[in-house]
Design a protein around this motif. Structure first.
Motif, PDB file in Angstrom:
ATOM      1  N   ALA A   1       0.830  -1.213   0.000  1.00  0.00           N
ATOM      2  CA  ALA A   1       0.000   0.000   0.000  1.00  0.00           C
ATOM      3  C   ALA A   1       0.857   1.252   0.000  1.00  0.00           C
ATOM      4  CB  ALA A   1      -0.938  -0.011   1.199  1.00  0.00           C
TER       5      ALA A   1
ATOM      6  N   ALA B   1      -0.833   4.984  -1.073  1.00  0.00           N
ATOM      7  CA  ALA B   1      -1.921   5.232  -0.118  1.00  0.00           C
ATOM      8  C   ALA B   1      -1.447   6.143   1.003  1.00  0.00           C
ATOM      9  CB  ALA B   1      -2.425   3.904   0.454  1.00  0.00           C
TER      10      ALA B   1
ATOM     11  N   ASP C   1      -7.087   0.172   1.964  1.00  0.00           N
ATOM     12  CA  ASP C   1      -6.315   1.411   1.847  1.00  0.00           C
ATOM     13  C   ASP C   1      -6.968   2.317   0.818  1.00  0.00           C
ATOM     14  OD1 ASP C   1      -4.970   1.246  -0.910  1.00  0.00           O
ATOM     15  OD2 ASP C   1      -4.324  -0.653  -0.046  1.00  0.00           O
ATOM     16  N   ASP C   2      -6.599   3.589   0.856  1.00  0.00           N
ATOM     17  CA  ASP C   2      -7.174   4.591  -0.044  1.00  0.00           C
ATOM     18  C   ASP C   2      -6.240   4.918  -1.206  1.00  0.00           C
ATOM     19  OD1 ASP C   2      -5.192   5.885   1.310  1.00  0.00           O
ATOM     20  OD2 ASP C   2      -6.376   7.656   1.842  1.00  0.00           O
ATOM     21  N   GLY C   3      -5.445   3.946  -1.629  1.00  0.00           N
ATOM     22  CA  GLY C   3      -4.486   4.166  -2.702  1.00  0.00           C
ATOM     23  C   GLY C   3      -5.132   4.225  -4.078  1.00  0.00           C
TER      24      GLY C   3
ATOM     25  N   GLY D   1      -8.955   2.999  -6.840  1.00  0.00           N
ATOM     26  CA  GLY D   1      -9.119   2.570  -5.459  1.00  0.00           C
ATOM     27  C   GLY D   1     -10.573   2.523  -5.042  1.00  0.00           C
ATOM     28  N   PRO D   2     -10.844   2.141  -3.804  1.00  0.00           N
ATOM     29  CA  PRO D   2      -9.858   1.674  -2.819  1.00  0.00           C
ATOM     30  C   PRO D   2      -9.472   0.218  -3.055  1.00  0.00           C
ATOM     31  CG  PRO D   2     -12.040   1.608  -1.868  1.00  0.00           C
ATOM     32  CD  PRO D   2     -12.212   2.177  -3.242  1.00  0.00           C
TER      33      PRO D   2
END
Length: 591
Positions: A501, A507, A527-529, A563-564
């Motif tokens: 991540a 992220a 994760d917010d990647g 993402g996510p």
């Protein structure tokens, strides 16, 4: 002024005529969905993609003629599949010689999971009615009607901010759609059973092929039942027979018969495998029974919702005001009653389907044995690679430092009488080297098995890992002390996901959730990647799969472009029998 009015009228009528085409697009998508129910996935994908140019044209015209800019809301298209070094294309644990199947599967998932696709369908349904209203409205108000139509178009076809959840009506309308989807998949399953039964009229190797083709539809029903209703239906099938291997004389044996080529032994083995698997006949029975039961479940709710909605429209259009006012509560009550029962009936329908489509104890045992056979080799290879890594780190790191320390000790012995100052300097260097060696040795031991994992358990060990991570991590969960091998497996799997991540996903935040229930450890890492993670192009993800496979665990990765990224790991394990007390560690903290 008159020229502007005439231009607005002309543009309004053009937009109204274009709006009527939306119903033709909706009809095309309905045909594609019917073909999807019989296994032609690409037809539905082509239908959805083929209607997007009309929506794009409406967006452009809304910007030019109505003065309302509408940005495209669609997710980025998936990348083309990449061929691996051995010439195969990989999708999960399946290999393909050509990429067309993976390409169409990914495009189907991309376009069907995009929320903008659902809004396009709603726009195609209601936009012709808006076009019929636009034609007289533009005659009366001119540019104002165009402005309102542009805002209508932006509300339907433009991007929308993410919402925390759906409303009451939308959730239940989705549940009604799930009911219809389960029935449609059961009907498609029944359609695949008929050719398989026809192949039984005369024993034919095609029977196994038809059974395998029908199982793809049945597996879709199992997967969507989990996604739609939360009811998990595992695959019950016995492992497929291995490909025939030649004898010492080069012949291929099946029973008491020998063959020159493996074609007939392979086909006959698959035919016997399909015939002897009880799940084959359970699937056929489920295709008939589920189609009837799910139809009986969906008809009442669909009828109440449809007639309730249609009743309100018909009452106010066809009936006098007094009758419409008196009967509208009845129609609204029918509409609400149908929606209220939809979620419960959808779950009950999935649970009923599970009775015949779920695995039996015999199939569970056979699958577990086959799974253990496959993972035993992977575990041996992974263990040998880990031992080589430890040996390399000891040889190149700690051992070389200890050799250097021994040489410096010899120099100190030689200089301690003749040059005490130089001996002191060498002793100081030895002290620094010994400290560095001890640090390196501790890192090596931590890579083998972190001490905090043995002392505090998985939850606190992951929390300590999150504190050292460059990401802003939140760890949530209530865990007892589990078997140490399972805790180590989960720890290093989470460590790999956090590294991916931060390094590849770009992220900033990550959430780690633990849960243990009935002998199953479940870990969810989100994760917010930027997304786009692919197991076929990452050795780290493959390493996680091999590590979990040694414990008969499972790994599921969802990572759309943009993402996510969400990874779900499940590991069957038991409580730690050596724990002095059933302590639990509760970790719910942001690092």
């Amino acid at each position: 002024m008159i020229r502007t009015y005439l231009t607005s009228v002309r543009r309004g009528f053009v937009l109204a005529g274009l709006a009527l085409v939306s119903w033709l697009d909706l009809l095309l998508e309905l045909v594609g969905f019917c073909l999807l129910c019989v296994g032609l996935v690409f037809a539905y994908t082509l239908a959805l993609e083929g209607t997007r140019p009309r929506a794009a044209l409406t967006r452009r015209l809304a910007g030019r003629w109505c003065g309302v800019d509408v940005e495209p809301p669609y997710r980025p298209a998936p990348p083309e599949p990449e061929r691996e070094r051995d010439g195969w294309y990989r999708d999960g644990n399946s290999l393909f010689k050509r990429s067309w199947f993976i390409r169409w599967t990914k495009r189907f998932e991309w376009i069907s999971d995009d929320p903008a696709t659902g809004r396009d369908l709603g726009w195609q349904l209601w936009n012709p009615l808006a076009g019929l209203v636009l034609a007289p409205a533009v005659l009366l108000t001119g540019p104002r009607a165009l402005r309102l139509y542009g805002k209508w178009t932006r509300w339907w076809l433009g991007p929308r901010p993410a919402r925390d959840g759906d409303g009451w009506i939308k959730k239940r309308l989705k549940a009604l759609g799930f009911q219809m989807g389960l029935f449609a998949l059961s009907a498609a399953q029944l359609g695949m059973v008929i050719p398989a039964l026809l192949a039984l009229i005369w024993p034919s190797p095609l029977f196994a092929t038809m059974v395998v083709a029908g199982r793809t539809v049945t597996d879709t029903l199992r997967r969507e039942a989990k996604n739609w209703t939360g009811v998990r239906i595992d695959r019950p099938y016995l492992p497929e027979p291995p490909f025939p291997v030649p004898r010492a004389d080069g012949m291929y044996q099946h029973g008491r018969q020998l063959y020159d080529t493996p074609w007939w032994p392979a086909r006959l083995a698959r035919w016997r495998w399909a015939m002897s698997d009880r799940a084959t006949w359970r699937d056929m029975a489920a295709a008939v029974v589920n189609s009837v039961v799910l139809l009986l479940m969906v008809v009442p709710t669909a009828a109440l919702v449809f007639f309730g909605l249609w009743g309100v429209v018909a009452l106010w259009v066809l009936r006098p005001f007094g009758q419409a006012l008196a009967l509208t509560p009845v129609a609204v009550a029918a509409f609400v009653a149908g929606l209220a029962a939809a979620p419960w009936l959808a779950r009950q329908g999935a649970r009923f389907a599970k009775l015949l489509l779920g695995p039996t104890e015999a199939s569970r045992l056979a699958q577990r044995v086959e799974r253990l056979k496959q993972t035993r080799t992977d575990a041996s290879v992974a263990q040998a690679a880990e031992l080589r890594r430890i040996e390399r780190d000891l040889h190149d790191g700690v051992q070389s430092r200890l050799v250097a320390m021994g040489m410096k000790l010899g120099a100190v012995e030689a200089l301690i009488d003749s040059d005490p100052a130089a001996a002191k300097r060498l002793a100081a260097e030895l002290r620094q080297t010994s400290s560095e060696t001890l640090t390196e040795l501790r890192l090596l031991v931590r890579g083998i098995h972190p001490p905090v994992l043995s002392e505090r358990g998985l939850g606190d060990a992951v929390r300590a890992m999150a504190l050292d991570s460059p990401l802003r991590a939140s760890v949530n969960g209530v865990l007892p002390r589990l078997e140490q091998p399972a805790e180590a497996c989960a720890y290093f799997a989470v460590s790999e996901l956090l590294g991916n991540a931060a390094k590849h996903g770009e992220a900033r935040r990550v959430s780690i959730d633990f849960d243990y229930d009935d002998g199953l450890l479940r870990i969810e890492v989100t994760d917010d990647g930027k997304g786009g993670a692919n197991a076929a192009r990452g050795s780290g993800i493959r390493g996680i799969e091999r590590r979990l496979g040694a414990f008969d665990g499972s790994f599921a990765l969802t990572s759309p472009l943009g993402g996510p990224t969400k990874a779900i790991m499940e590991i069957p394990c038991q409580l730690d029998p050596d724990a002095s007390s059933p302590r639990t560690n509760i970790s719910s903290e942001t690092a």
